[in-house]
Design a protein around this motif. Structure first.
Motif, PDB file in Angstrom:
ATOM      1  N   MET A  66      60.800  19.678  42.334  1.00 35.09           N
ATOM      2  CA  MET A  66      61.893  19.782  43.202  1.00 35.09           C
ATOM      3  C   MET A  66      61.547  19.725  44.558  1.00 35.09           C
ATOM      4  O   MET A  66      60.319  20.079  44.941  1.00 35.09           O
ATOM      5  CB  MET A  66      62.397  21.379  43.031  1.00 35.09           C
ATOM      6  CG  MET A  66      63.556  21.780  43.844  1.00 35.09           C
ATOM      7  SD  MET A  66      64.247  23.173  43.595  1.00 35.09           S
ATOM      8  CE  MET A  66      62.988  24.190  44.008  1.00 35.09           C
ATOM      9  N   LYS A  67      62.314  19.049  45.257  1.00 36.20           N
ATOM     10  CA  LYS A  67      61.976  18.613  46.461  1.00 36.20           C
ATOM     11  C   LYS A  67      62.832  19.686  47.792  1.00 36.20           C
ATOM     12  O   LYS A  67      64.125  20.307  47.346  1.00 36.20           O
ATOM     13  CB  LYS A  67      62.764  17.273  47.058  1.00 36.20           C
ATOM     14  CG  LYS A  67      61.840  16.118  46.155  1.00 36.20           C
ATOM     15  CD  LYS A  67      62.611  15.010  46.234  1.00 36.20           C
ATOM     16  CE  LYS A  67      62.219  13.768  45.449  1.00 36.20           C
ATOM     17  NZ  LYS A  67      62.530  14.027  43.956  1.00 36.20           N
ATOM     18  N   ILE A  68      62.213  19.892  48.658  1.00 37.18           N
ATOM     19  CA  ILE A  68      62.572  20.993  49.663  1.00 37.18           C
ATOM     20  C   ILE A  68      63.039  20.196  50.938  1.00 37.18           C
ATOM     21  O   ILE A  68      61.889  19.629  51.596  1.00 37.18           O
ATOM     22  CB  ILE A  68      61.684  22.134  49.764  1.00 37.18           C
ATOM     23  CG1 ILE A  68      61.422  23.000  48.516  1.00 37.18           C
ATOM     24  CG2 ILE A  68      62.437  23.111  50.788  1.00 37.18           C
ATOM     25  CD1 ILE A  68      62.822  23.737  47.973  1.00 37.18           C
ATOM     26  N   CYS A  69      64.239  20.309  51.643  1.00 34.95           N
ATOM     27  CA  CYS A  69      64.438  19.892  52.680  1.00 34.95           C
ATOM     28  C   CYS A  69      63.565  20.401  53.754  1.00 34.95           C
ATOM     29  O   CYS A  69      63.541  21.656  54.192  1.00 34.95           O
ATOM     30  CB  CYS A  69      65.686  19.855  53.169  1.00 34.95           C
ATOM     31  SG  CYS A  69      66.478  19.361  54.870  1.00 34.95           S
ATOM     32  N   GLY A  70      62.940  19.680  54.686  1.00 26.96           N
ATOM     33  CA  GLY A  70      62.077  20.319  55.557  1.00 26.96           C
ATOM     34  C   GLY A  70      62.957  20.797  56.862  1.00 26.96           C
ATOM     35  O   GLY A  70      62.416  21.386  57.877  1.00 26.96           O
ATOM     36  N   ARG A  71      64.161  20.603  56.884  1.00 23.42           N
ATOM     37  CA  ARG A  71      65.197  20.954  57.833  1.00 23.42           C
ATOM     38  C   ARG A  71      65.722  22.184  57.951  1.00 23.42           C
ATOM     39  O   ARG A  71      65.644  23.244  58.512  1.00 23.42           O
ATOM     40  CB  ARG A  71      66.058  19.756  58.290  1.00 23.42           C
ATOM     41  CG  ARG A  71      66.819  20.247  59.579  1.00 23.42           C
ATOM     42  CD  ARG A  71      67.517  18.865  59.990  1.00 23.42           C
ATOM     43  NE  ARG A  71      68.207  17.948  59.060  1.00 23.42           N
ATOM     44  CZ  ARG A  71      68.351  16.801  59.236  1.00 23.42           C
ATOM     45  NH1 ARG A  71      67.959  16.042  60.255  1.00 23.42           N
ATOM     46  NH2 ARG A  71      69.061  16.066  58.197  1.00 23.42           N
TER      47      ARG A  71
ATOM     48  N   ALA B  93      50.964  14.928  54.247  1.00 21.87           N
ATOM     49  CA  ALA B  93      52.149  15.717  53.517  1.00 21.87           C
ATOM     50  C   ALA B  93      53.225  14.830  53.674  1.00 21.87           C
ATOM     51  O   ALA B  93      53.337  14.152  54.577  1.00 21.87           O
ATOM     52  CB  ALA B  93      52.363  17.142  54.159  1.00 21.87           C
ATOM     53  N   THR B  94      54.153  15.128  52.706  1.00 21.27           N
ATOM     54  CA  THR B  94      55.424  14.127  52.691  1.00 21.27           C
ATOM     55  C   THR B  94      56.557  15.415  52.811  1.00 21.27           C
ATOM     56  O   THR B  94      56.694  16.382  52.026  1.00 21.27           O
ATOM     57  CB  THR B  94      55.665  13.394  51.370  1.00 21.27           C
ATOM     58  OG1 THR B  94      54.681  12.539  51.331  1.00 21.27           O
ATOM     59  CG2 THR B  94      56.893  12.787  51.502  1.00 21.27           C
ATOM     60  N   VAL B  95      57.398  15.148  53.924  1.00 21.35           N
ATOM     61  CA  VAL B  95      58.482  15.872  54.130  1.00 21.35           C
ATOM     62  C   VAL B  95      59.795  15.286  53.572  1.00 21.35           C
ATOM     63  O   VAL B  95      60.095  14.100  54.061  1.00 21.35           O
ATOM     64  CB  VAL B  95      58.559  16.429  55.561  1.00 21.35           C
ATOM     65  CG1 VAL B  95      59.775  16.943  56.020  1.00 21.35           C
ATOM     66  CG2 VAL B  95      57.273  17.152  55.923  1.00 21.35           C
ATOM     67  N   TYR B  96      60.506  15.762  52.989  1.00 22.61           N
ATOM     68  CA  TYR B  96      61.888  15.445  52.790  1.00 22.61           C
ATOM     69  C   TYR B  96      63.028  15.895  53.656  1.00 22.61           C
ATOM     70  O   TYR B  96      63.002  17.234  53.762  1.00 22.61           O
ATOM     71  CB  TYR B  96      62.151  15.666  51.053  1.00 22.61           C
ATOM     72  CG  TYR B  96      61.063  15.028  50.125  1.00 22.61           C
ATOM     73  CD1 TYR B  96      61.216  14.010  49.772  1.00 22.61           C
ATOM     74  CD2 TYR B  96      60.174  15.836  49.780  1.00 22.61           C
ATOM     75  CE1 TYR B  96      60.417  13.350  48.816  1.00 22.61           C
ATOM     76  CE2 TYR B  96      59.186  15.606  48.894  1.00 22.61           C
ATOM     77  CZ  TYR B  96      59.181  14.163  48.632  1.00 22.61           C
ATOM     78  OH  TYR B  96      58.442  13.757  47.513  1.00 22.61           O
ATOM     79  N   LEU B  97      63.993  15.200  53.786  1.00 21.88           N
ATOM     80  CA  LEU B  97      65.090  15.561  54.658  1.00 21.88           C
ATOM     81  C   LEU B  97      66.539  15.132  54.273  1.00 21.88           C
ATOM     82  O   LEU B  97      66.495  14.013  53.775  1.00 21.88           O
ATOM     83  CB  LEU B  97      64.760  15.064  56.257  1.00 21.88           C
ATOM     84  CG  LEU B  97      63.585  15.494  57.106  1.00 21.88           C
ATOM     85  CD1 LEU B  97      63.556  14.867  58.274  1.00 21.88           C
ATOM     86  CD2 LEU B  97      63.724  16.962  57.226  1.00 21.88           C
TER      87      LEU B  97
ATOM     88  N   SER C 224      66.730  23.165  48.664  1.00 24.29           N
ATOM     89  CA  SER C 224      66.260  22.437  47.646  1.00 24.29           C
ATOM     90  C   SER C 224      67.178  21.179  47.935  1.00 24.29           C
ATOM     91  O   SER C 224      68.507  21.344  48.083  1.00 24.29           O
ATOM     92  CB  SER C 224      66.523  22.863  46.313  1.00 24.29           C
ATOM     93  OG  SER C 224      67.552  23.335  45.906  1.00 24.29           O
ATOM     94  N   ILE C 225      66.631  20.134  47.293  1.00 27.87           N
ATOM     95  CA  ILE C 225      67.389  19.018  47.471  1.00 27.87           C
ATOM     96  C   ILE C 225      67.933  18.390  46.042  1.00 27.87           C
ATOM     97  O   ILE C 225      66.930  18.125  45.322  1.00 27.87           O
ATOM     98  CB  ILE C 225      66.698  17.496  48.217  1.00 27.87           C
ATOM     99  CG1 ILE C 225      66.248  17.947  49.741  1.00 27.87           C
ATOM    100  CG2 ILE C 225      67.519  16.137  48.130  1.00 27.87           C
ATOM    101  CD1 ILE C 225      65.411  17.032  50.278  1.00 27.87           C
ATOM    102  N   GLN C 226      69.200  18.429  45.595  1.00 29.89           N
ATOM    103  CA  GLN C 226      69.533  18.150  44.408  1.00 29.89           C
ATOM    104  C   GLN C 226      69.304  16.715  44.001  1.00 29.89           C
ATOM    105  O   GLN C 226      69.284  15.917  45.096  1.00 29.89           O
ATOM    106  CB  GLN C 226      70.931  18.704  44.197  1.00 29.89           C
ATOM    107  CG  GLN C 226      71.350  20.047  44.758  1.00 29.89           C
ATOM    108  CD  GLN C 226      70.481  21.241  43.761  1.00 29.89           C
ATOM    109  OE1 GLN C 226      70.222  20.854  42.688  1.00 29.89           O
ATOM    110  NE2 GLN C 226      69.702  22.111  44.381  1.00 29.89           N
TER     111      GLN C 226
END
Ligand SMILES: [Zn+2]
Length: 53
Positions: free
Chosen positions: A1-6, A30-34, A10-12
């Motif tokens: 599961m990805k978590i938005c860094g902002r 690290a990789t941040v997801y937005l 969670s990012i569906q």
């Protein structure tokens, strides 16, 4: 599961997101997801409080 860094939510799977790679001098980066869609930034608990004074 990805978590938005902002918004820290969670990012569906069907939500669009972008990635930001953050290089680290002391190991693998690290990789941040937005979310692509504007989302509400949550206050981060870091030791950098002085930046916001
Ligand atoms: Zn978000």
């Amino acid at each position: 599961m990805k978590i938005c860094g902002r918004c820290d939510q969670s990012i569906q799977g069907r939500q669009k997101y972008t990635t930001h790679d953050i290089p680290s001098p002391s190991g693998p980066g690290a990789t941040v997801y937005l979310h692509v869609a504007p989302c509400k930034r949550v206050p981060t608990q870091t030791t950098q409080d002085s930046l916001y004074h």
